[in-house]
Design an enzyme around this catalytic site. Structure first.
Site, PDB file in Angstrom:
ATOM      1  N   TYR A 117       3.051  10.174 -10.834  1.00 41.48           N
ATOM      2  CA  TYR A 117       2.153   9.319 -10.053  1.00 41.48           C
ATOM      3  C   TYR A 117       1.322   8.430 -10.977  1.00 41.48           C
ATOM      4  CZ  TYR A 117      -1.499   7.975  -6.722  1.00 41.48           C
ATOM      5  OH  TYR A 117      -2.386   7.268  -5.947  1.00 41.48           O
ATOM      6  N   SER A 154      -4.111   2.808  -8.356  1.00 40.45           N
ATOM      7  CA  SER A 154      -4.956   4.005  -8.400  1.00 40.45           C
ATOM      8  C   SER A 154      -5.671   4.031  -9.733  1.00 40.45           C
ATOM      9  CB  SER A 154      -4.112   5.268  -8.254  1.00 40.45           C
ATOM     10  OG  SER A 154      -4.858   6.423  -8.620  1.00 40.45           O
ATOM     11  N   SER A 194       3.470   5.724 -12.380  1.00 40.55           N
ATOM     12  CA  SER A 194       3.844   4.711 -11.388  1.00 40.55           C
ATOM     13  C   SER A 194       2.713   3.714 -11.162  1.00 40.55           C
ATOM     14  CB  SER A 194       4.246   5.376 -10.074  1.00 40.55           C
ATOM     15  OG  SER A 194       3.129   5.893  -9.368  1.00 40.55           O
ATOM     16  N   LYS A 195       1.477   4.197 -11.194  1.00 42.35           N
ATOM     17  CA  LYS A 195       0.344   3.307 -10.952  1.00 42.35           C
ATOM     18  C   LYS A 195       0.043   2.427 -12.160  1.00 42.35           C
ATOM     19  CE  LYS A 195      -0.191   4.444  -6.708  1.00 42.35           C
ATOM     20  NZ  LYS A 195       0.161   3.470  -5.651  1.00 42.35           N
ATOM     21  N   ASN A 215       0.799  -1.220   0.000  1.00 44.91           N
ATOM     22  CA  ASN A 215       0.000   0.000   0.000  1.00 44.91           C
ATOM     23  C   ASN A 215       0.836   1.278   0.000  1.00 44.91           C
ATOM     24  OD1 ASN A 215      -2.454   1.769   0.680  1.00 44.91           O
ATOM     25  ND2 ASN A 215      -1.127   2.071   2.459  1.00 44.91           N
TER      26      ASN A 215
END
Length: 272
Positions: free
Chosen positions: A165, A152, A168-169, A101
């Site tokens: 971000y 995400s 990365s997801k 997480n």
């Protein structure tokens, strides 16, 4: 199977040794408390020891006095990751569930960000997940355990202004599928959840002020199919389901927990 047996299968993770990263706040904290209520045996990681201790106290109260193992530290440090796995084995001798997480959100697009931001996001959101999972896999093979990665919806639906971000997801989504197929023959299941906007401090930590955060939450009422942002508990319950025997025939799945946002028109896009 009886109705009561079905309910037990869905809701109980009793006795499962579970390592949860990023457990000191937000989705990680909520997942830790839920797993404690469901009887899991917990090892919790977070960078903020004081906050982690508060979560651990709540977990202990929810589980009838069972003390979680706290393994604080920054997952970008390779020695810390090795120490975490070592301490789990010393305390419990096994691992049944890994919940990856831990992660950060950073502001910036291709014109406004820099390589230092990119490296920081990728180190925490991707490299540390790769490393910890790699070390945990031999333990999970022995228990035929499961992995749940917290991705995400931005990995599926790009949001302007948080480029690194989003990237990365997307990597975590593909990582989930690849590792799931690699480990399927060994009966280790690997899945991910993709939350939409959830009412946590993640945007505040990334630099949004109260007014900007409120505007983001208001957007969700307009463009999410269910007309609201998500709650931590809703994501936590999805993680618990995927980790449990109720999902015993589910692997390589990325499950959106986003109020239907992933299915909305591309014109309906969040802005940060």
């Amino acid at each position: 199977m009886s109705a009561s047996g079905d309910a037990f299968k869905v809701s109980s993770l009793k006795g499962k040794v579970t390592l949860i990263t990023g457990a000191s706040s937000g989705i990680g904290a909520g997942t830790s408390v839920l797993f404690a209520k469901l009887g899991a045996v917990l090892a919790l990681n977070g960078r903020n020891l004081e906050s982690l201790q508060k979560v651990a106290k709540e977990c202990k109260e929810c589980s009838g006095g069972v003390e979680p193992l706290l393994v604080a530290g920054d997952l970008t440090d390779e020695d810390t990751v090795k120490k975490i796995v070592s301490e789990v084995m010393v305390r419990f001798g096994r691992l049944d569930v890994l919940v990856n997480n831990a992660g950060i959100l950073a502001m910036g697009g291709i014109e406004t960000s820099d390589l230092a931001t990119y490296d920081r996001v990728m180190d925490i959101n991707v490299r540390s997940v790769y490393h910890l999972t790699q070390l945990c896999v031999p333990l999970l093979i022995k228990t035929k355990g499961s992995i749940v990665n917290v991705s995400s919806i931005t990995g599926m639906r790009p949001v302007p202004g948080i480029l690194a971000y989003c990237m990365s997801k997307s990597v975590i989504d593909q990582f989930t599928r690849c590792v799931a197929l690699e480990l399927a023959s060994k009966q280790v299941r690997v899945n991910s959840v993709s939350p939409g906007v959830v009412a946590t401090n993640v945007f505040k930590s990334a630099g949004l002020d109260e007014k900007q955060n409120a505007k983001l939450l208001e957007q969700c009422k307009q463009i999410y199919a269910l007309g609201r942002p998500g709650e931590v508990d809703e994501v936590a319950h999805t993680i618990a389901f995927l980790a449990s025997d109720a999902a015993s025939f589910i692997t390589a799945v990325n499950l959106p927990v986003d109020g239907g946002y992933h299915a909305m028109s591309p014109k309906e896009t969040l802005t940060v």
